[in-house]
Design a protein around this motif. Structure first.
Motif, PDB file in Angstrom:
ATOM      1  N   ARG A 187      -8.695  -1.143  -4.470  1.00 21.72           N
ATOM      2  CA  ARG A 187      -8.823   0.317  -4.446  1.00 21.72           C
ATOM      3  C   ARG A 187     -10.167   0.716  -5.059  1.00 21.72           C
ATOM      4  O   ARG A 187     -10.861   1.592  -4.557  1.00 21.72           O
ATOM      5  CB  ARG A 187      -7.666   0.980  -5.175  1.00 21.72           C
ATOM      6  N   LYS A 188     -10.528   0.013  -6.136  1.00 22.22           N
ATOM      7  CA  LYS A 188     -11.797   0.310  -6.811  1.00 22.22           C
ATOM      8  C   LYS A 188     -12.977  -0.023  -5.890  1.00 22.22           C
ATOM      9  O   LYS A 188     -13.894   0.787  -5.716  1.00 22.22           O
ATOM     10  CB  LYS A 188     -11.859  -0.495  -8.113  1.00 22.22           C
ATOM     11  N   LEU A 189     -12.932  -1.220  -5.278  1.00 21.69           N
ATOM     12  CA  LEU A 189     -14.043  -1.634  -4.402  1.00 21.69           C
ATOM     13  C   LEU A 189     -14.199  -0.668  -3.234  1.00 21.69           C
ATOM     14  O   LEU A 189     -15.314  -0.265  -2.876  1.00 21.69           O
ATOM     15  CB  LEU A 189     -13.788  -3.047  -3.856  1.00 21.69           C
ATOM     16  N   LEU A 190     -13.064  -0.279  -2.643  1.00 26.77           N
ATOM     17  CA  LEU A 190     -13.139   0.619  -1.481  1.00 26.77           C
ATOM     18  C   LEU A 190     -13.556   2.024  -1.889  1.00 26.77           C
ATOM     19  O   LEU A 190     -14.248   2.721  -1.151  1.00 26.77           O
ATOM     20  CB  LEU A 190     -11.803   0.633  -0.732  1.00 26.77           C
ATOM     21  N   THR A 191     -13.160   2.434  -3.075  1.00 29.04           N
ATOM     22  CA  THR A 191     -13.566   3.756  -3.555  1.00 29.04           C
ATOM     23  C   THR A 191     -15.078   3.767  -3.774  1.00 29.04           C
ATOM     24  O   THR A 191     -15.762   4.707  -3.383  1.00 29.04           O
ATOM     25  CB  THR A 191     -12.824   4.112  -4.867  1.00 29.04           C
ATOM     26  N   GLU A 192     -15.579   2.662  -4.368  1.00 28.08           N
ATOM     27  CA  GLU A 192     -17.022   2.599  -4.639  1.00 28.08           C
ATOM     28  C   GLU A 192     -17.856   2.586  -3.356  1.00 28.08           C
ATOM     29  O   GLU A 192     -18.878   3.243  -3.250  1.00 28.08           O
ATOM     30  CB  GLU A 192     -17.348   1.357  -5.475  1.00 28.08           C
ATOM     31  N   CYS A 193     -17.384   1.817  -2.359  1.00 26.38           N
ATOM     32  CA  CYS A 193     -18.213   1.711  -1.151  1.00 26.38           C
ATOM     33  C   CYS A 193     -18.023   2.890  -0.237  1.00 26.38           C
ATOM     34  O   CYS A 193     -18.953   3.366   0.398  1.00 26.38           O
ATOM     35  CB  CYS A 193     -17.916   0.432  -0.374  1.00 26.38           C
ATOM     36  N   CYS A 194     -16.795   3.376  -0.108  1.00 24.93           N
ATOM     37  CA  CYS A 194     -16.479   4.228   1.041  1.00 24.93           C
ATOM     38  C   CYS A 194     -15.788   5.550   0.693  1.00 24.93           C
ATOM     39  O   CYS A 194     -15.637   6.402   1.582  1.00 24.93           O
ATOM     40  CB  CYS A 194     -15.605   3.458   2.021  1.00 24.93           C
ATOM     41  N   ASP A 195     -15.378   5.708  -0.529  1.00 23.27           N
ATOM     42  CA  ASP A 195     -14.734   6.941  -0.999  1.00 23.27           C
ATOM     43  C   ASP A 195     -13.711   7.517  -0.007  1.00 23.27           C
ATOM     44  O   ASP A 195     -13.852   8.657   0.454  1.00 23.27           O
ATOM     45  CB  ASP A 195     -15.823   7.991  -1.291  1.00 23.27           C
ATOM     46  N   PRO A 196     -12.672   6.716   0.337  1.00 22.64           N
ATOM     47  CA  PRO A 196     -11.738   7.168   1.373  1.00 22.64           C
ATOM     48  C   PRO A 196     -11.076   8.519   1.082  1.00 22.64           C
ATOM     49  O   PRO A 196     -10.860   9.306   2.011  1.00 22.64           O
ATOM     50  CB  PRO A 196     -10.691   6.050   1.441  1.00 22.64           C
ATOM     51  N   ARG A 197     -10.797   8.804  -0.161  1.00 21.17           N
ATOM     52  CA  ARG A 197     -10.123  10.069  -0.487  1.00 21.17           C
ATOM     53  C   ARG A 197     -10.908  11.262   0.013  1.00 21.17           C
ATOM     54  O   ARG A 197     -10.374  12.212   0.570  1.00 21.17           O
ATOM     55  CB  ARG A 197     -10.000  10.238  -2.018  1.00 21.17           C
ATOM     56  N   ARG A 198     -12.194  11.239  -0.218  1.00 20.33           N
ATOM     57  CA  ARG A 198     -13.027  12.377   0.139  1.00 20.33           C
ATOM     58  C   ARG A 198     -13.575  12.262   1.559  1.00 20.33           C
ATOM     59  O   ARG A 198     -13.777  13.253   2.244  1.00 20.33           O
ATOM     60  CB  ARG A 198     -14.204  12.456  -0.857  1.00 20.33           C
ATOM     61  N   THR A 212      -9.375  -0.995  15.124  1.00 15.56           N
ATOM     62  CA  THR A 212      -8.735   0.206  14.572  1.00 15.56           C
ATOM     63  C   THR A 212      -7.806  -0.172  13.420  1.00 15.56           C
ATOM     64  O   THR A 212      -7.748   0.503  12.391  1.00 15.56           O
ATOM     65  CB  THR A 212      -7.882   0.874  15.669  1.00 15.56           C
ATOM     66  N   GLY A 213      -7.071  -1.296  13.630  1.00 10.20           N
ATOM     67  CA  GLY A 213      -6.115  -1.707  12.620  1.00 10.20           C
ATOM     68  C   GLY A 213      -6.770  -1.982  11.272  1.00 10.20           C
ATOM     69  O   GLY A 213      -6.249  -1.586  10.229  1.00 10.20           O
ATOM     70  N   LEU A 214      -7.936  -2.629  11.284  1.00 13.14           N
ATOM     71  CA  LEU A 214      -8.585  -2.937  10.011  1.00 13.14           C
ATOM     72  C   LEU A 214      -9.124  -1.660   9.337  1.00 13.14           C
ATOM     73  O   LEU A 214      -9.109  -1.543   8.113  1.00 13.14           O
ATOM     74  CB  LEU A 214      -9.696  -3.985  10.189  1.00 13.14           C
ATOM     75  N   PHE A 215      -9.567  -0.690  10.140  1.00 14.52           N
ATOM     76  CA  PHE A 215      -9.963   0.601   9.551  1.00 14.52           C
ATOM     77  C   PHE A 215      -8.770   1.222   8.824  1.00 14.52           C
ATOM     78  O   PHE A 215      -8.888   1.706   7.691  1.00 14.52           O
ATOM     79  CB  PHE A 215     -10.431   1.584  10.634  1.00 14.52           C
ATOM     80  N   LEU A 216      -7.611   1.171   9.471  1.00 20.64           N
ATOM     81  CA  LEU A 216      -6.431   1.796   8.862  1.00 20.64           C
ATOM     82  C   LEU A 216      -5.963   1.044   7.622  1.00 20.64           C
ATOM     83  O   LEU A 216      -5.566   1.665   6.638  1.00 20.64           O
ATOM     84  CB  LEU A 216      -5.286   1.904   9.878  1.00 20.64           C
ATOM     85  N   VAL A 217      -6.025  -0.283   7.670  1.00 22.11           N
ATOM     86  CA  VAL A 217      -5.632  -1.055   6.480  1.00 22.11           C
ATOM     87  C   VAL A 217      -6.576  -0.703   5.321  1.00 22.11           C
ATOM     88  O   VAL A 217      -6.148  -0.507   4.183  1.00 22.11           O
ATOM     89  CB  VAL A 217      -5.646  -2.577   6.759  1.00 22.11           C
ATOM     90  N   SER A 218      -7.869  -0.564   5.625  1.00 16.19           N
ATOM     91  CA  SER A 218      -8.842  -0.230   4.575  1.00 16.19           C
ATOM     92  C   SER A 218      -8.534   1.144   3.992  1.00 16.19           C
ATOM     93  O   SER A 218      -8.587   1.347   2.771  1.00 16.19           O
ATOM     94  CB  SER A 218     -10.266  -0.231   5.137  1.00 16.19           C
ATOM     95  N   LEU A 219      -8.206   2.078   4.890  1.00 17.70           N
ATOM     96  CA  LEU A 219      -7.841   3.424   4.437  1.00 17.70           C
ATOM     97  C   LEU A 219      -6.608   3.352   3.543  1.00 17.70           C
ATOM     98  O   LEU A 219      -6.574   3.934   2.450  1.00 17.70           O
ATOM     99  CB  LEU A 219      -7.565   4.302   5.671  1.00 17.70           C
TER     100      LEU A 219
END
Ligand code: CDP
Length: 310
Positions: A41-52, A237-244
């Protein structure tokens, strides 16, 4: 059966058969690893900020903002009077989401009896407007909270919405009041069909809410996986959704991810649970993606369901 894939010299992606054996060895053993979950969650937040950033919103894409298409070179859309009103104000999801099910379309779902399991999740994501009619319910469930729609589906299945919109609007009813997530700003030819899909739903007071995928988010997620050995022209598409889901959910379970032609019982498996149409020349690198997802499964960061559900 797939041939050998090379990621970079010295590293060989295992063959189908080796992956099947490895999955069989691991079996259904799985243990949740909170440290792994927090780390991703931390790595993905840092790279891609999915929440925002996962959707185009009024907040992250005000008037005049230039959206660079992630699937093309040097194409952009400048947010204007026509597009700005179509964006949601801000991330509409109630965060954090608890247990999320990401449902891929793999043939491994057929006869899996995973429908009940999937339906028990708090937030259910599906790919590419998949069929969830009666004949599939036992295997894939009935509930949906977010479903992706590729503009090419609008083109092929619904005559680009240039004629009647009824078939489209009626077909969408199976997804209840979910979010429909469209990459409207990824490839130039996809923008118009996406905007037409928006209007088809809005004009008929549909229960679905359109969310346009933010091309910046898609690009950063692509980069994230590239540094981890997924070298495709475009992520599936599936990997985008898993990342999200890894960025937004407390727990992630993935179903229907199995890009191989043989199953765990060594029997042939179709590409999709509803047909056997293969993707165009392996535009994606699904086996490479699977290796990554299986690694996350082994380390307890997410759970993959590849067999029958209890
Ligand atoms: O549009 P795309 O080809 O990416 O997807 P799809 O065929 O509609 O399937 C949805 C997702 O399920 C894919 O993006 C993959 O992540 C996953 N999938 C898989 O892992 N194994 C398969 N045999 C088929 C799909």
């Amino acid at each position: 059966v797939l041939c050998w894939f090379y990621i970079y010299p010295g590293y060989r992606l295992p063959r189908d058969k080796e992956i099947v054996e490895e999955v069989l060895r691991q079996g259904e053993v799985w243990q949740k690893n909170q440290t792994g979950i927090d780390l991703y969650r931390k790595l993905l937040t840092e790279c891609c900020d999915p929440r925002r950033m996962f959707a185009v919103t009024k907040e992250n894409s005000p008037m005049g903002k230039v959206l660079w298409y992630d699937g093309e070179f040097y194409h952009s859309h400048t947010v204007n009077n026509e597009t700005y009103p179509l964006f949601v104000q801000d991330n509409p999801l109630q965060l954090p989401l608890k247990k999320c099910a990401v449902v891929g379309n793999g043939g491994i779902l057929r006869h899996s009896k995973c429908g009940r399991d999937i339906d028990q999740a708090d937030f259910i994501m599906r790919c590419n407007l998949p069929p969830i009619s009666k004949e599939y319910v036992e295997d894939v469930g009935t509930r949906t909270h977010l479903v992706t729609a590729n503009p090419s589906i609008i083109e092929k299945r619904f005559q680009n919405l240039l004629w009647s919109r009824k078939a489209f609007v009626d077909n969408m009813k199976v997804y209840g009041s979910s979010y429909i997530y469209m990459p409207a700003f990824s490839m130039k030819p996809g923008t118009d069909p996406s905007l037409r899909a928006y209007y088809a739903l809005a004009d008929t007071s549909s229960n679905l809410t359109m969310l346009f995928a933010n091309p910046e988010f898609l690009r950063t997620v692509g980069k994230f996986w590239k540094t981890r050995g997924v070298h495709a022209k475009r992520l599936s598409t599936g990997l985008f959704l898993v990342s999200l889901a890894l960025g937004l959910c407390e727990e992630v379970i993935a179903y229907g991810f199995w890009p191989f032609s043989v199953g765990l019982d060594e029997q042939p498996v179709s590409h999709h649970y509803y047909d056997n149409i293969l993707p165009y020349k392996w535009f994606h690198a699904m086996p490479e993606e699977f290796v990554q997802l299986w690694h996350l499964h082994k380390t307890g960061t997410l759970r993959m369901r590849v067999g029958h559900c209890p």
